[in-house]
Design a protein around this motif. Structure first.
Motif, PDB file in Angstrom:
ATOM      1  N   PRO A   1       0.804  -1.226   0.000  1.00 16.21           N
ATOM      2  CA  PRO A   1       0.000   0.000   0.000  1.00 16.21           C
ATOM      3  C   PRO A   1       0.834   1.272   0.000  1.00 16.21           C
ATOM      4  O   PRO A   1       0.465   2.258  -0.665  1.00 16.21           O
ATOM      5  N   ALA A   2       1.956   1.298   0.708  1.00 18.27           N
ATOM      6  CA  ALA A   2       2.788   2.501   0.757  1.00 18.27           C
ATOM      7  C   ALA A   2       3.378   2.813  -0.609  1.00 18.27           C
ATOM      8  O   ALA A   2       3.414   3.984  -1.032  1.00 18.27           O
ATOM      9  N   GLN A   3       3.838   1.787  -1.312  1.00 20.12           N
ATOM     10  CA  GLN A   3       4.379   2.003  -2.649  1.00 20.12           C
ATOM     11  C   GLN A   3       3.277   2.331  -3.651  1.00 20.12           C
ATOM     12  O   GLN A   3       3.451   3.174  -4.536  1.00 20.12           O
ATOM     13  N   PHE A   4       2.122   1.677  -3.482  1.00 19.01           N
ATOM     14  CA  PHE A   4       1.009   1.919  -4.406  1.00 19.01           C
ATOM     15  C   PHE A   4       0.500   3.354  -4.273  1.00 19.01           C
ATOM     16  O   PHE A   4       0.110   3.985  -5.264  1.00 19.01           O
ATOM     17  N   ARG A   5       0.524   3.899  -3.057  1.00 16.36           N
ATOM     18  CA  ARG A   5       0.048   5.269  -2.830  1.00 16.36           C
ATOM     19  C   ARG A   5       0.836   6.278  -3.676  1.00 16.36           C
ATOM     20  O   ARG A   5       0.289   7.297  -4.120  1.00 16.36           O
ATOM     21  N   LYS A   6       2.124   6.008  -3.868  1.00 18.23           N
ATOM     22  CA  LYS A   6       2.960   6.928  -4.634  1.00 18.23           C
ATOM     23  C   LYS A   6       2.509   7.053  -6.084  1.00 18.23           C
ATOM     24  O   LYS A   6       2.860   8.032  -6.771  1.00 18.23           O
ATOM     25  N   LYS A   7       1.742   6.086  -6.567  1.00 23.10           N
ATOM     26  CA  LYS A   7       1.262   6.110  -7.951  1.00 23.10           C
ATOM     27  C   LYS A   7      -0.072   6.816  -8.099  1.00 23.10           C
ATOM     28  O   LYS A   7      -0.595   6.947  -9.207  1.00 23.10           O
ATOM     29  N   LEU A   8      -0.640   7.252  -6.970  1.00 26.92           N
ATOM     30  CA  LEU A   8      -1.965   7.864  -6.988  1.00 26.92           C
ATOM     31  C   LEU A   8      -1.873   9.381  -6.877  1.00 26.92           C
ATOM     32  O   LEU A   8      -0.978   9.927  -6.242  1.00 26.92           O
ATOM     33  N   THR A   9      -2.834  10.058  -7.492  1.00 31.67           N
ATOM     34  CA  THR A   9      -2.918  11.517  -7.445  1.00 31.67           C
ATOM     35  C   THR A   9      -4.006  11.908  -6.457  1.00 31.67           C
ATOM     36  O   THR A   9      -5.188  11.641  -6.685  1.00 31.67           O
ATOM     37  N   LEU A  10      -3.587  12.531  -5.361  1.00 33.13           N
ATOM     38  CA  LEU A  10      -4.510  12.882  -4.281  1.00 33.13           C
ATOM     39  C   LEU A  10      -4.474  14.393  -4.086  1.00 33.13           C
ATOM     40  O   LEU A  10      -3.588  14.925  -3.404  1.00 33.13           O
ATOM     41  N   ARG A  11      -5.465  15.092  -4.655  1.00 32.70           N
ATOM     42  CA  ARG A  11      -5.440  16.557  -4.634  1.00 32.70           C
ATOM     43  C   ARG A  11      -6.770  17.176  -4.212  1.00 32.70           C
ATOM     44  O   ARG A  11      -6.887  18.395  -4.192  1.00 32.70           O
ATOM     45  N   GLY A  12      -7.742  16.367  -3.878  1.00 31.00           N
ATOM     46  CA  GLY A  12      -9.053  16.922  -3.553  1.00 31.00           C
ATOM     47  C   GLY A  12      -9.214  17.244  -2.082  1.00 31.00           C
ATOM     48  O   GLY A  12      -8.296  17.095  -1.266  1.00 31.00           O
ATOM     49  N   GLY A  13     -10.429  17.646  -1.710  1.00 31.77           N
ATOM     50  CA  GLY A  13     -10.729  17.984  -0.331  1.00 31.77           C
ATOM     51  C   GLY A  13     -11.488  16.914   0.423  1.00 31.77           C
ATOM     52  O   GLY A  13     -11.731  17.054   1.621  1.00 31.77           O
ATOM     53  N   ALA A  14     -11.897  15.827  -0.264  1.00 27.23           N
ATOM     54  CA  ALA A  14     -12.683  14.764   0.374  1.00 27.23           C
ATOM     55  C   ALA A  14     -11.785  13.589   0.767  1.00 27.23           C
ATOM     56  O   ALA A  14     -10.629  13.498   0.352  1.00 27.23           O
ATOM     57  N   SER A  15     -12.334  12.702   1.579  1.00 37.40           N
ATOM     58  CA  SER A  15     -11.591  11.517   2.032  1.00 37.40           C
ATOM     59  C   SER A  15     -12.396  10.264   1.745  1.00 37.40           C
ATOM     60  O   SER A  15     -13.629  10.315   1.607  1.00 37.40           O
ATOM     61  N   ALA A  16     -11.717   9.125   1.675  1.00 30.92           N
ATOM     62  CA  ALA A  16     -12.375   7.841   1.407  1.00 30.92           C
ATOM     63  C   ALA A  16     -11.407   6.719   1.750  1.00 30.92           C
ATOM     64  O   ALA A  16     -10.256   6.950   2.132  1.00 30.92           O
ATOM     65  N   THR A  17     -11.893   5.485   1.601  1.00 31.01           N
ATOM     66  CA  THR A  17     -11.075   4.289   1.784  1.00 31.01           C
ATOM     67  C   THR A  17     -10.996   3.546   0.461  1.00 31.01           C
ATOM     68  O   THR A  17     -12.017   3.365  -0.217  1.00 31.01           O
TER      69      THR A  17
END
Length: 399
Positions: free
Chosen positions: A361-377
């Motif tokens: 999961p830590a390595q996979f997170r680096k491939k994701l673009t997280l720029r919004g104001g909302a949260s999720a799982t």
């Protein structure tokens, strides 16, 4: 800790230094304290003992709360000690069964014995290591004659007058700091000896939660315990300590509250069904106890996959035995597909969970673009022969 260090610590000067030093959390603080105490003329043995104890007390707060401030530890003893909140439930079981004179064989630094004595039980604590036994004696000293400590082998302990036994067989090599796990064949005392004693005397035996289920005595109650999301132990209960008709139990402790699921045998699994409006992740104790099917039926849920411990349902139900999620969307488990959904949902804060897929999961997170104001799982999971990603929101128990 060596005996020379303990002897230096257990003096008025040593204990006054320890109390004055307070807890030490970081390695930098350790180095500064050592330099200061050595400059003040204290011996290397005393400085090592005092600073080591101050550092261990800081770590012990997670298991023993404020009690850690007056206890002594070894590094290995702290790692293997039962959390005080869990030990209190062991003591409660003893009291509920009407058993009041307990032999704690393999007591370590005295974590469980503290809970027994605190519950008003008379406890004999026995440990084969002289330093550990001495530390247990210090930790149990406030209870006076109701808590006795002996240095010796569990197999040689005098059980006359004792109506119950608590046992935590050593599952690691001997030592006070660096230790390694050993196989069940090398536990001390041996499991053959422990099980034989448990067949004659009401006994609780603490084992690792991953212990081979096929090696458990058929007539014992097996209780898996999780605390704040982590499965911390498997306890075998025998004689008057085992509940009638119960052979499998999952005790889930979260903070000060606890919930328990019990059964006479492993539960029959629920049928597999397609992903519904909700996804449920069973607590690890439920999984270890193989009671997932009972939880599924209480939620009107089915298995997401016959080999993956996720449940799914359309009913807006949850339980203390699961973490529940409301499904938003599903997609292929690749960064391109996931990023498109994250952008469309304005997701900037993301919890990542996974089961059945070889993904860090830590390595996979680096491939994701997280720029919004909302949260999720984001839940990464294998369903059949496909890897799927599920975007979801946590459901509280009150929802």
């Amino acid at each position: 800790m060596e005996m020379s260090e303990l002897q230096a610590l257990l003096t008025p000067v040593g204990l006054e230094l320890l109390d004055a030093l307070g807890s030490i959390e970081s390695t930098d603080e350790v180095a500064r304290a050592v330099s200061r105490l050595r400059a003040d003329g204290h011996s290397p043995e005393l400085v090592s003992a005092v600073v080591g104890q101050a550092h261990l007390r800081a770590k012990a707060g997670a298991k023993f709360g404020p009690f850690a401030e007056r206890m002594l530890f070894t590094r290995a003893g702290l790692e293997q000690a039962t959390r005080l909140g869990v030990a209190a439930r062991h003591a409660q079981r003893m009291r509920s069964a009407g058993l009041t004179r307990i032999a704690d064989l393999g007591s370590g630094i005295g974590g469980d014995a503290l809970a027994f004595a605190g519950a008003g039980l008379d406890v004999l604590a026995v440990d084969a290591d002289p330093v550990t036994a001495a530390i247990a004696a210090y930790n149990l000293a406030p209870f006076g004659e109701s808590a006795t400590v002996q240095h010796g082998a569990a197999e040689s302990a005098d059980l006359d007058g004792r109506d119950a036994v608590w046992m935590d067989p050593a599952r690691r090599t001997a030592g006070h700091s660096e230790t390694r796990r050993v196989s069940p064949d090398d536990y001390s005392p041996s499991l053959d000896w422990a099980f034989a004693l448990a067949s004659r005397v009401p006994t609780g035996i603490k084992l690792g939660p991953a212990h081979d289920r096929d090696a458990l005595p058929a007539d014992a109650e097996a209780q898996w315990v999780s605390a704040d999301g982590s499965v911390v132990e498997l306890v075998l209960w025998t004689g008057a300590l085992a509940r009638a008709g119960v052979r499998r139990a999952a005790l889930v402790i979260r903070g000060e509250r606890s919930h328990e699921l019990t059964a006479g045998a492993d539960a029959v699994d629920a049928e597999v069904r397609p992903l519904g409006a909700f996804l449920h992740e069973p607590d690890g104790a439920v999984i270890r106890a193989r009671l997932i099917g009972d939880v599924a039926r209480s939620l009107d849920a089915g298995m997401l996959d016959e080999k993956i411990a996720y449940l799914t349902s359309d009913a807006a139900l949850t339980s203390p035995f699961v973490q529940s999620f409301r499904v938003r969307e599903t997609m292929a488990a690749n960064p391109k597909s996931i990023n498109a959904v994250l952008k469309a949902n304005d997701i900037g804060t993301l919890e990542i969970k996974k089961r059945g897929v070889d993904i860090d999961p830590a390595q996979f997170r680096k491939k994701l673009t997280l720029r919004g104001g909302a949260s999720a799982t984001l839940i990464l999971v294998r369903v059949g022969d496909q890897r799927r990603a599920i975007l979801a929101d946590r459901v509280s128990a009150a929802e």
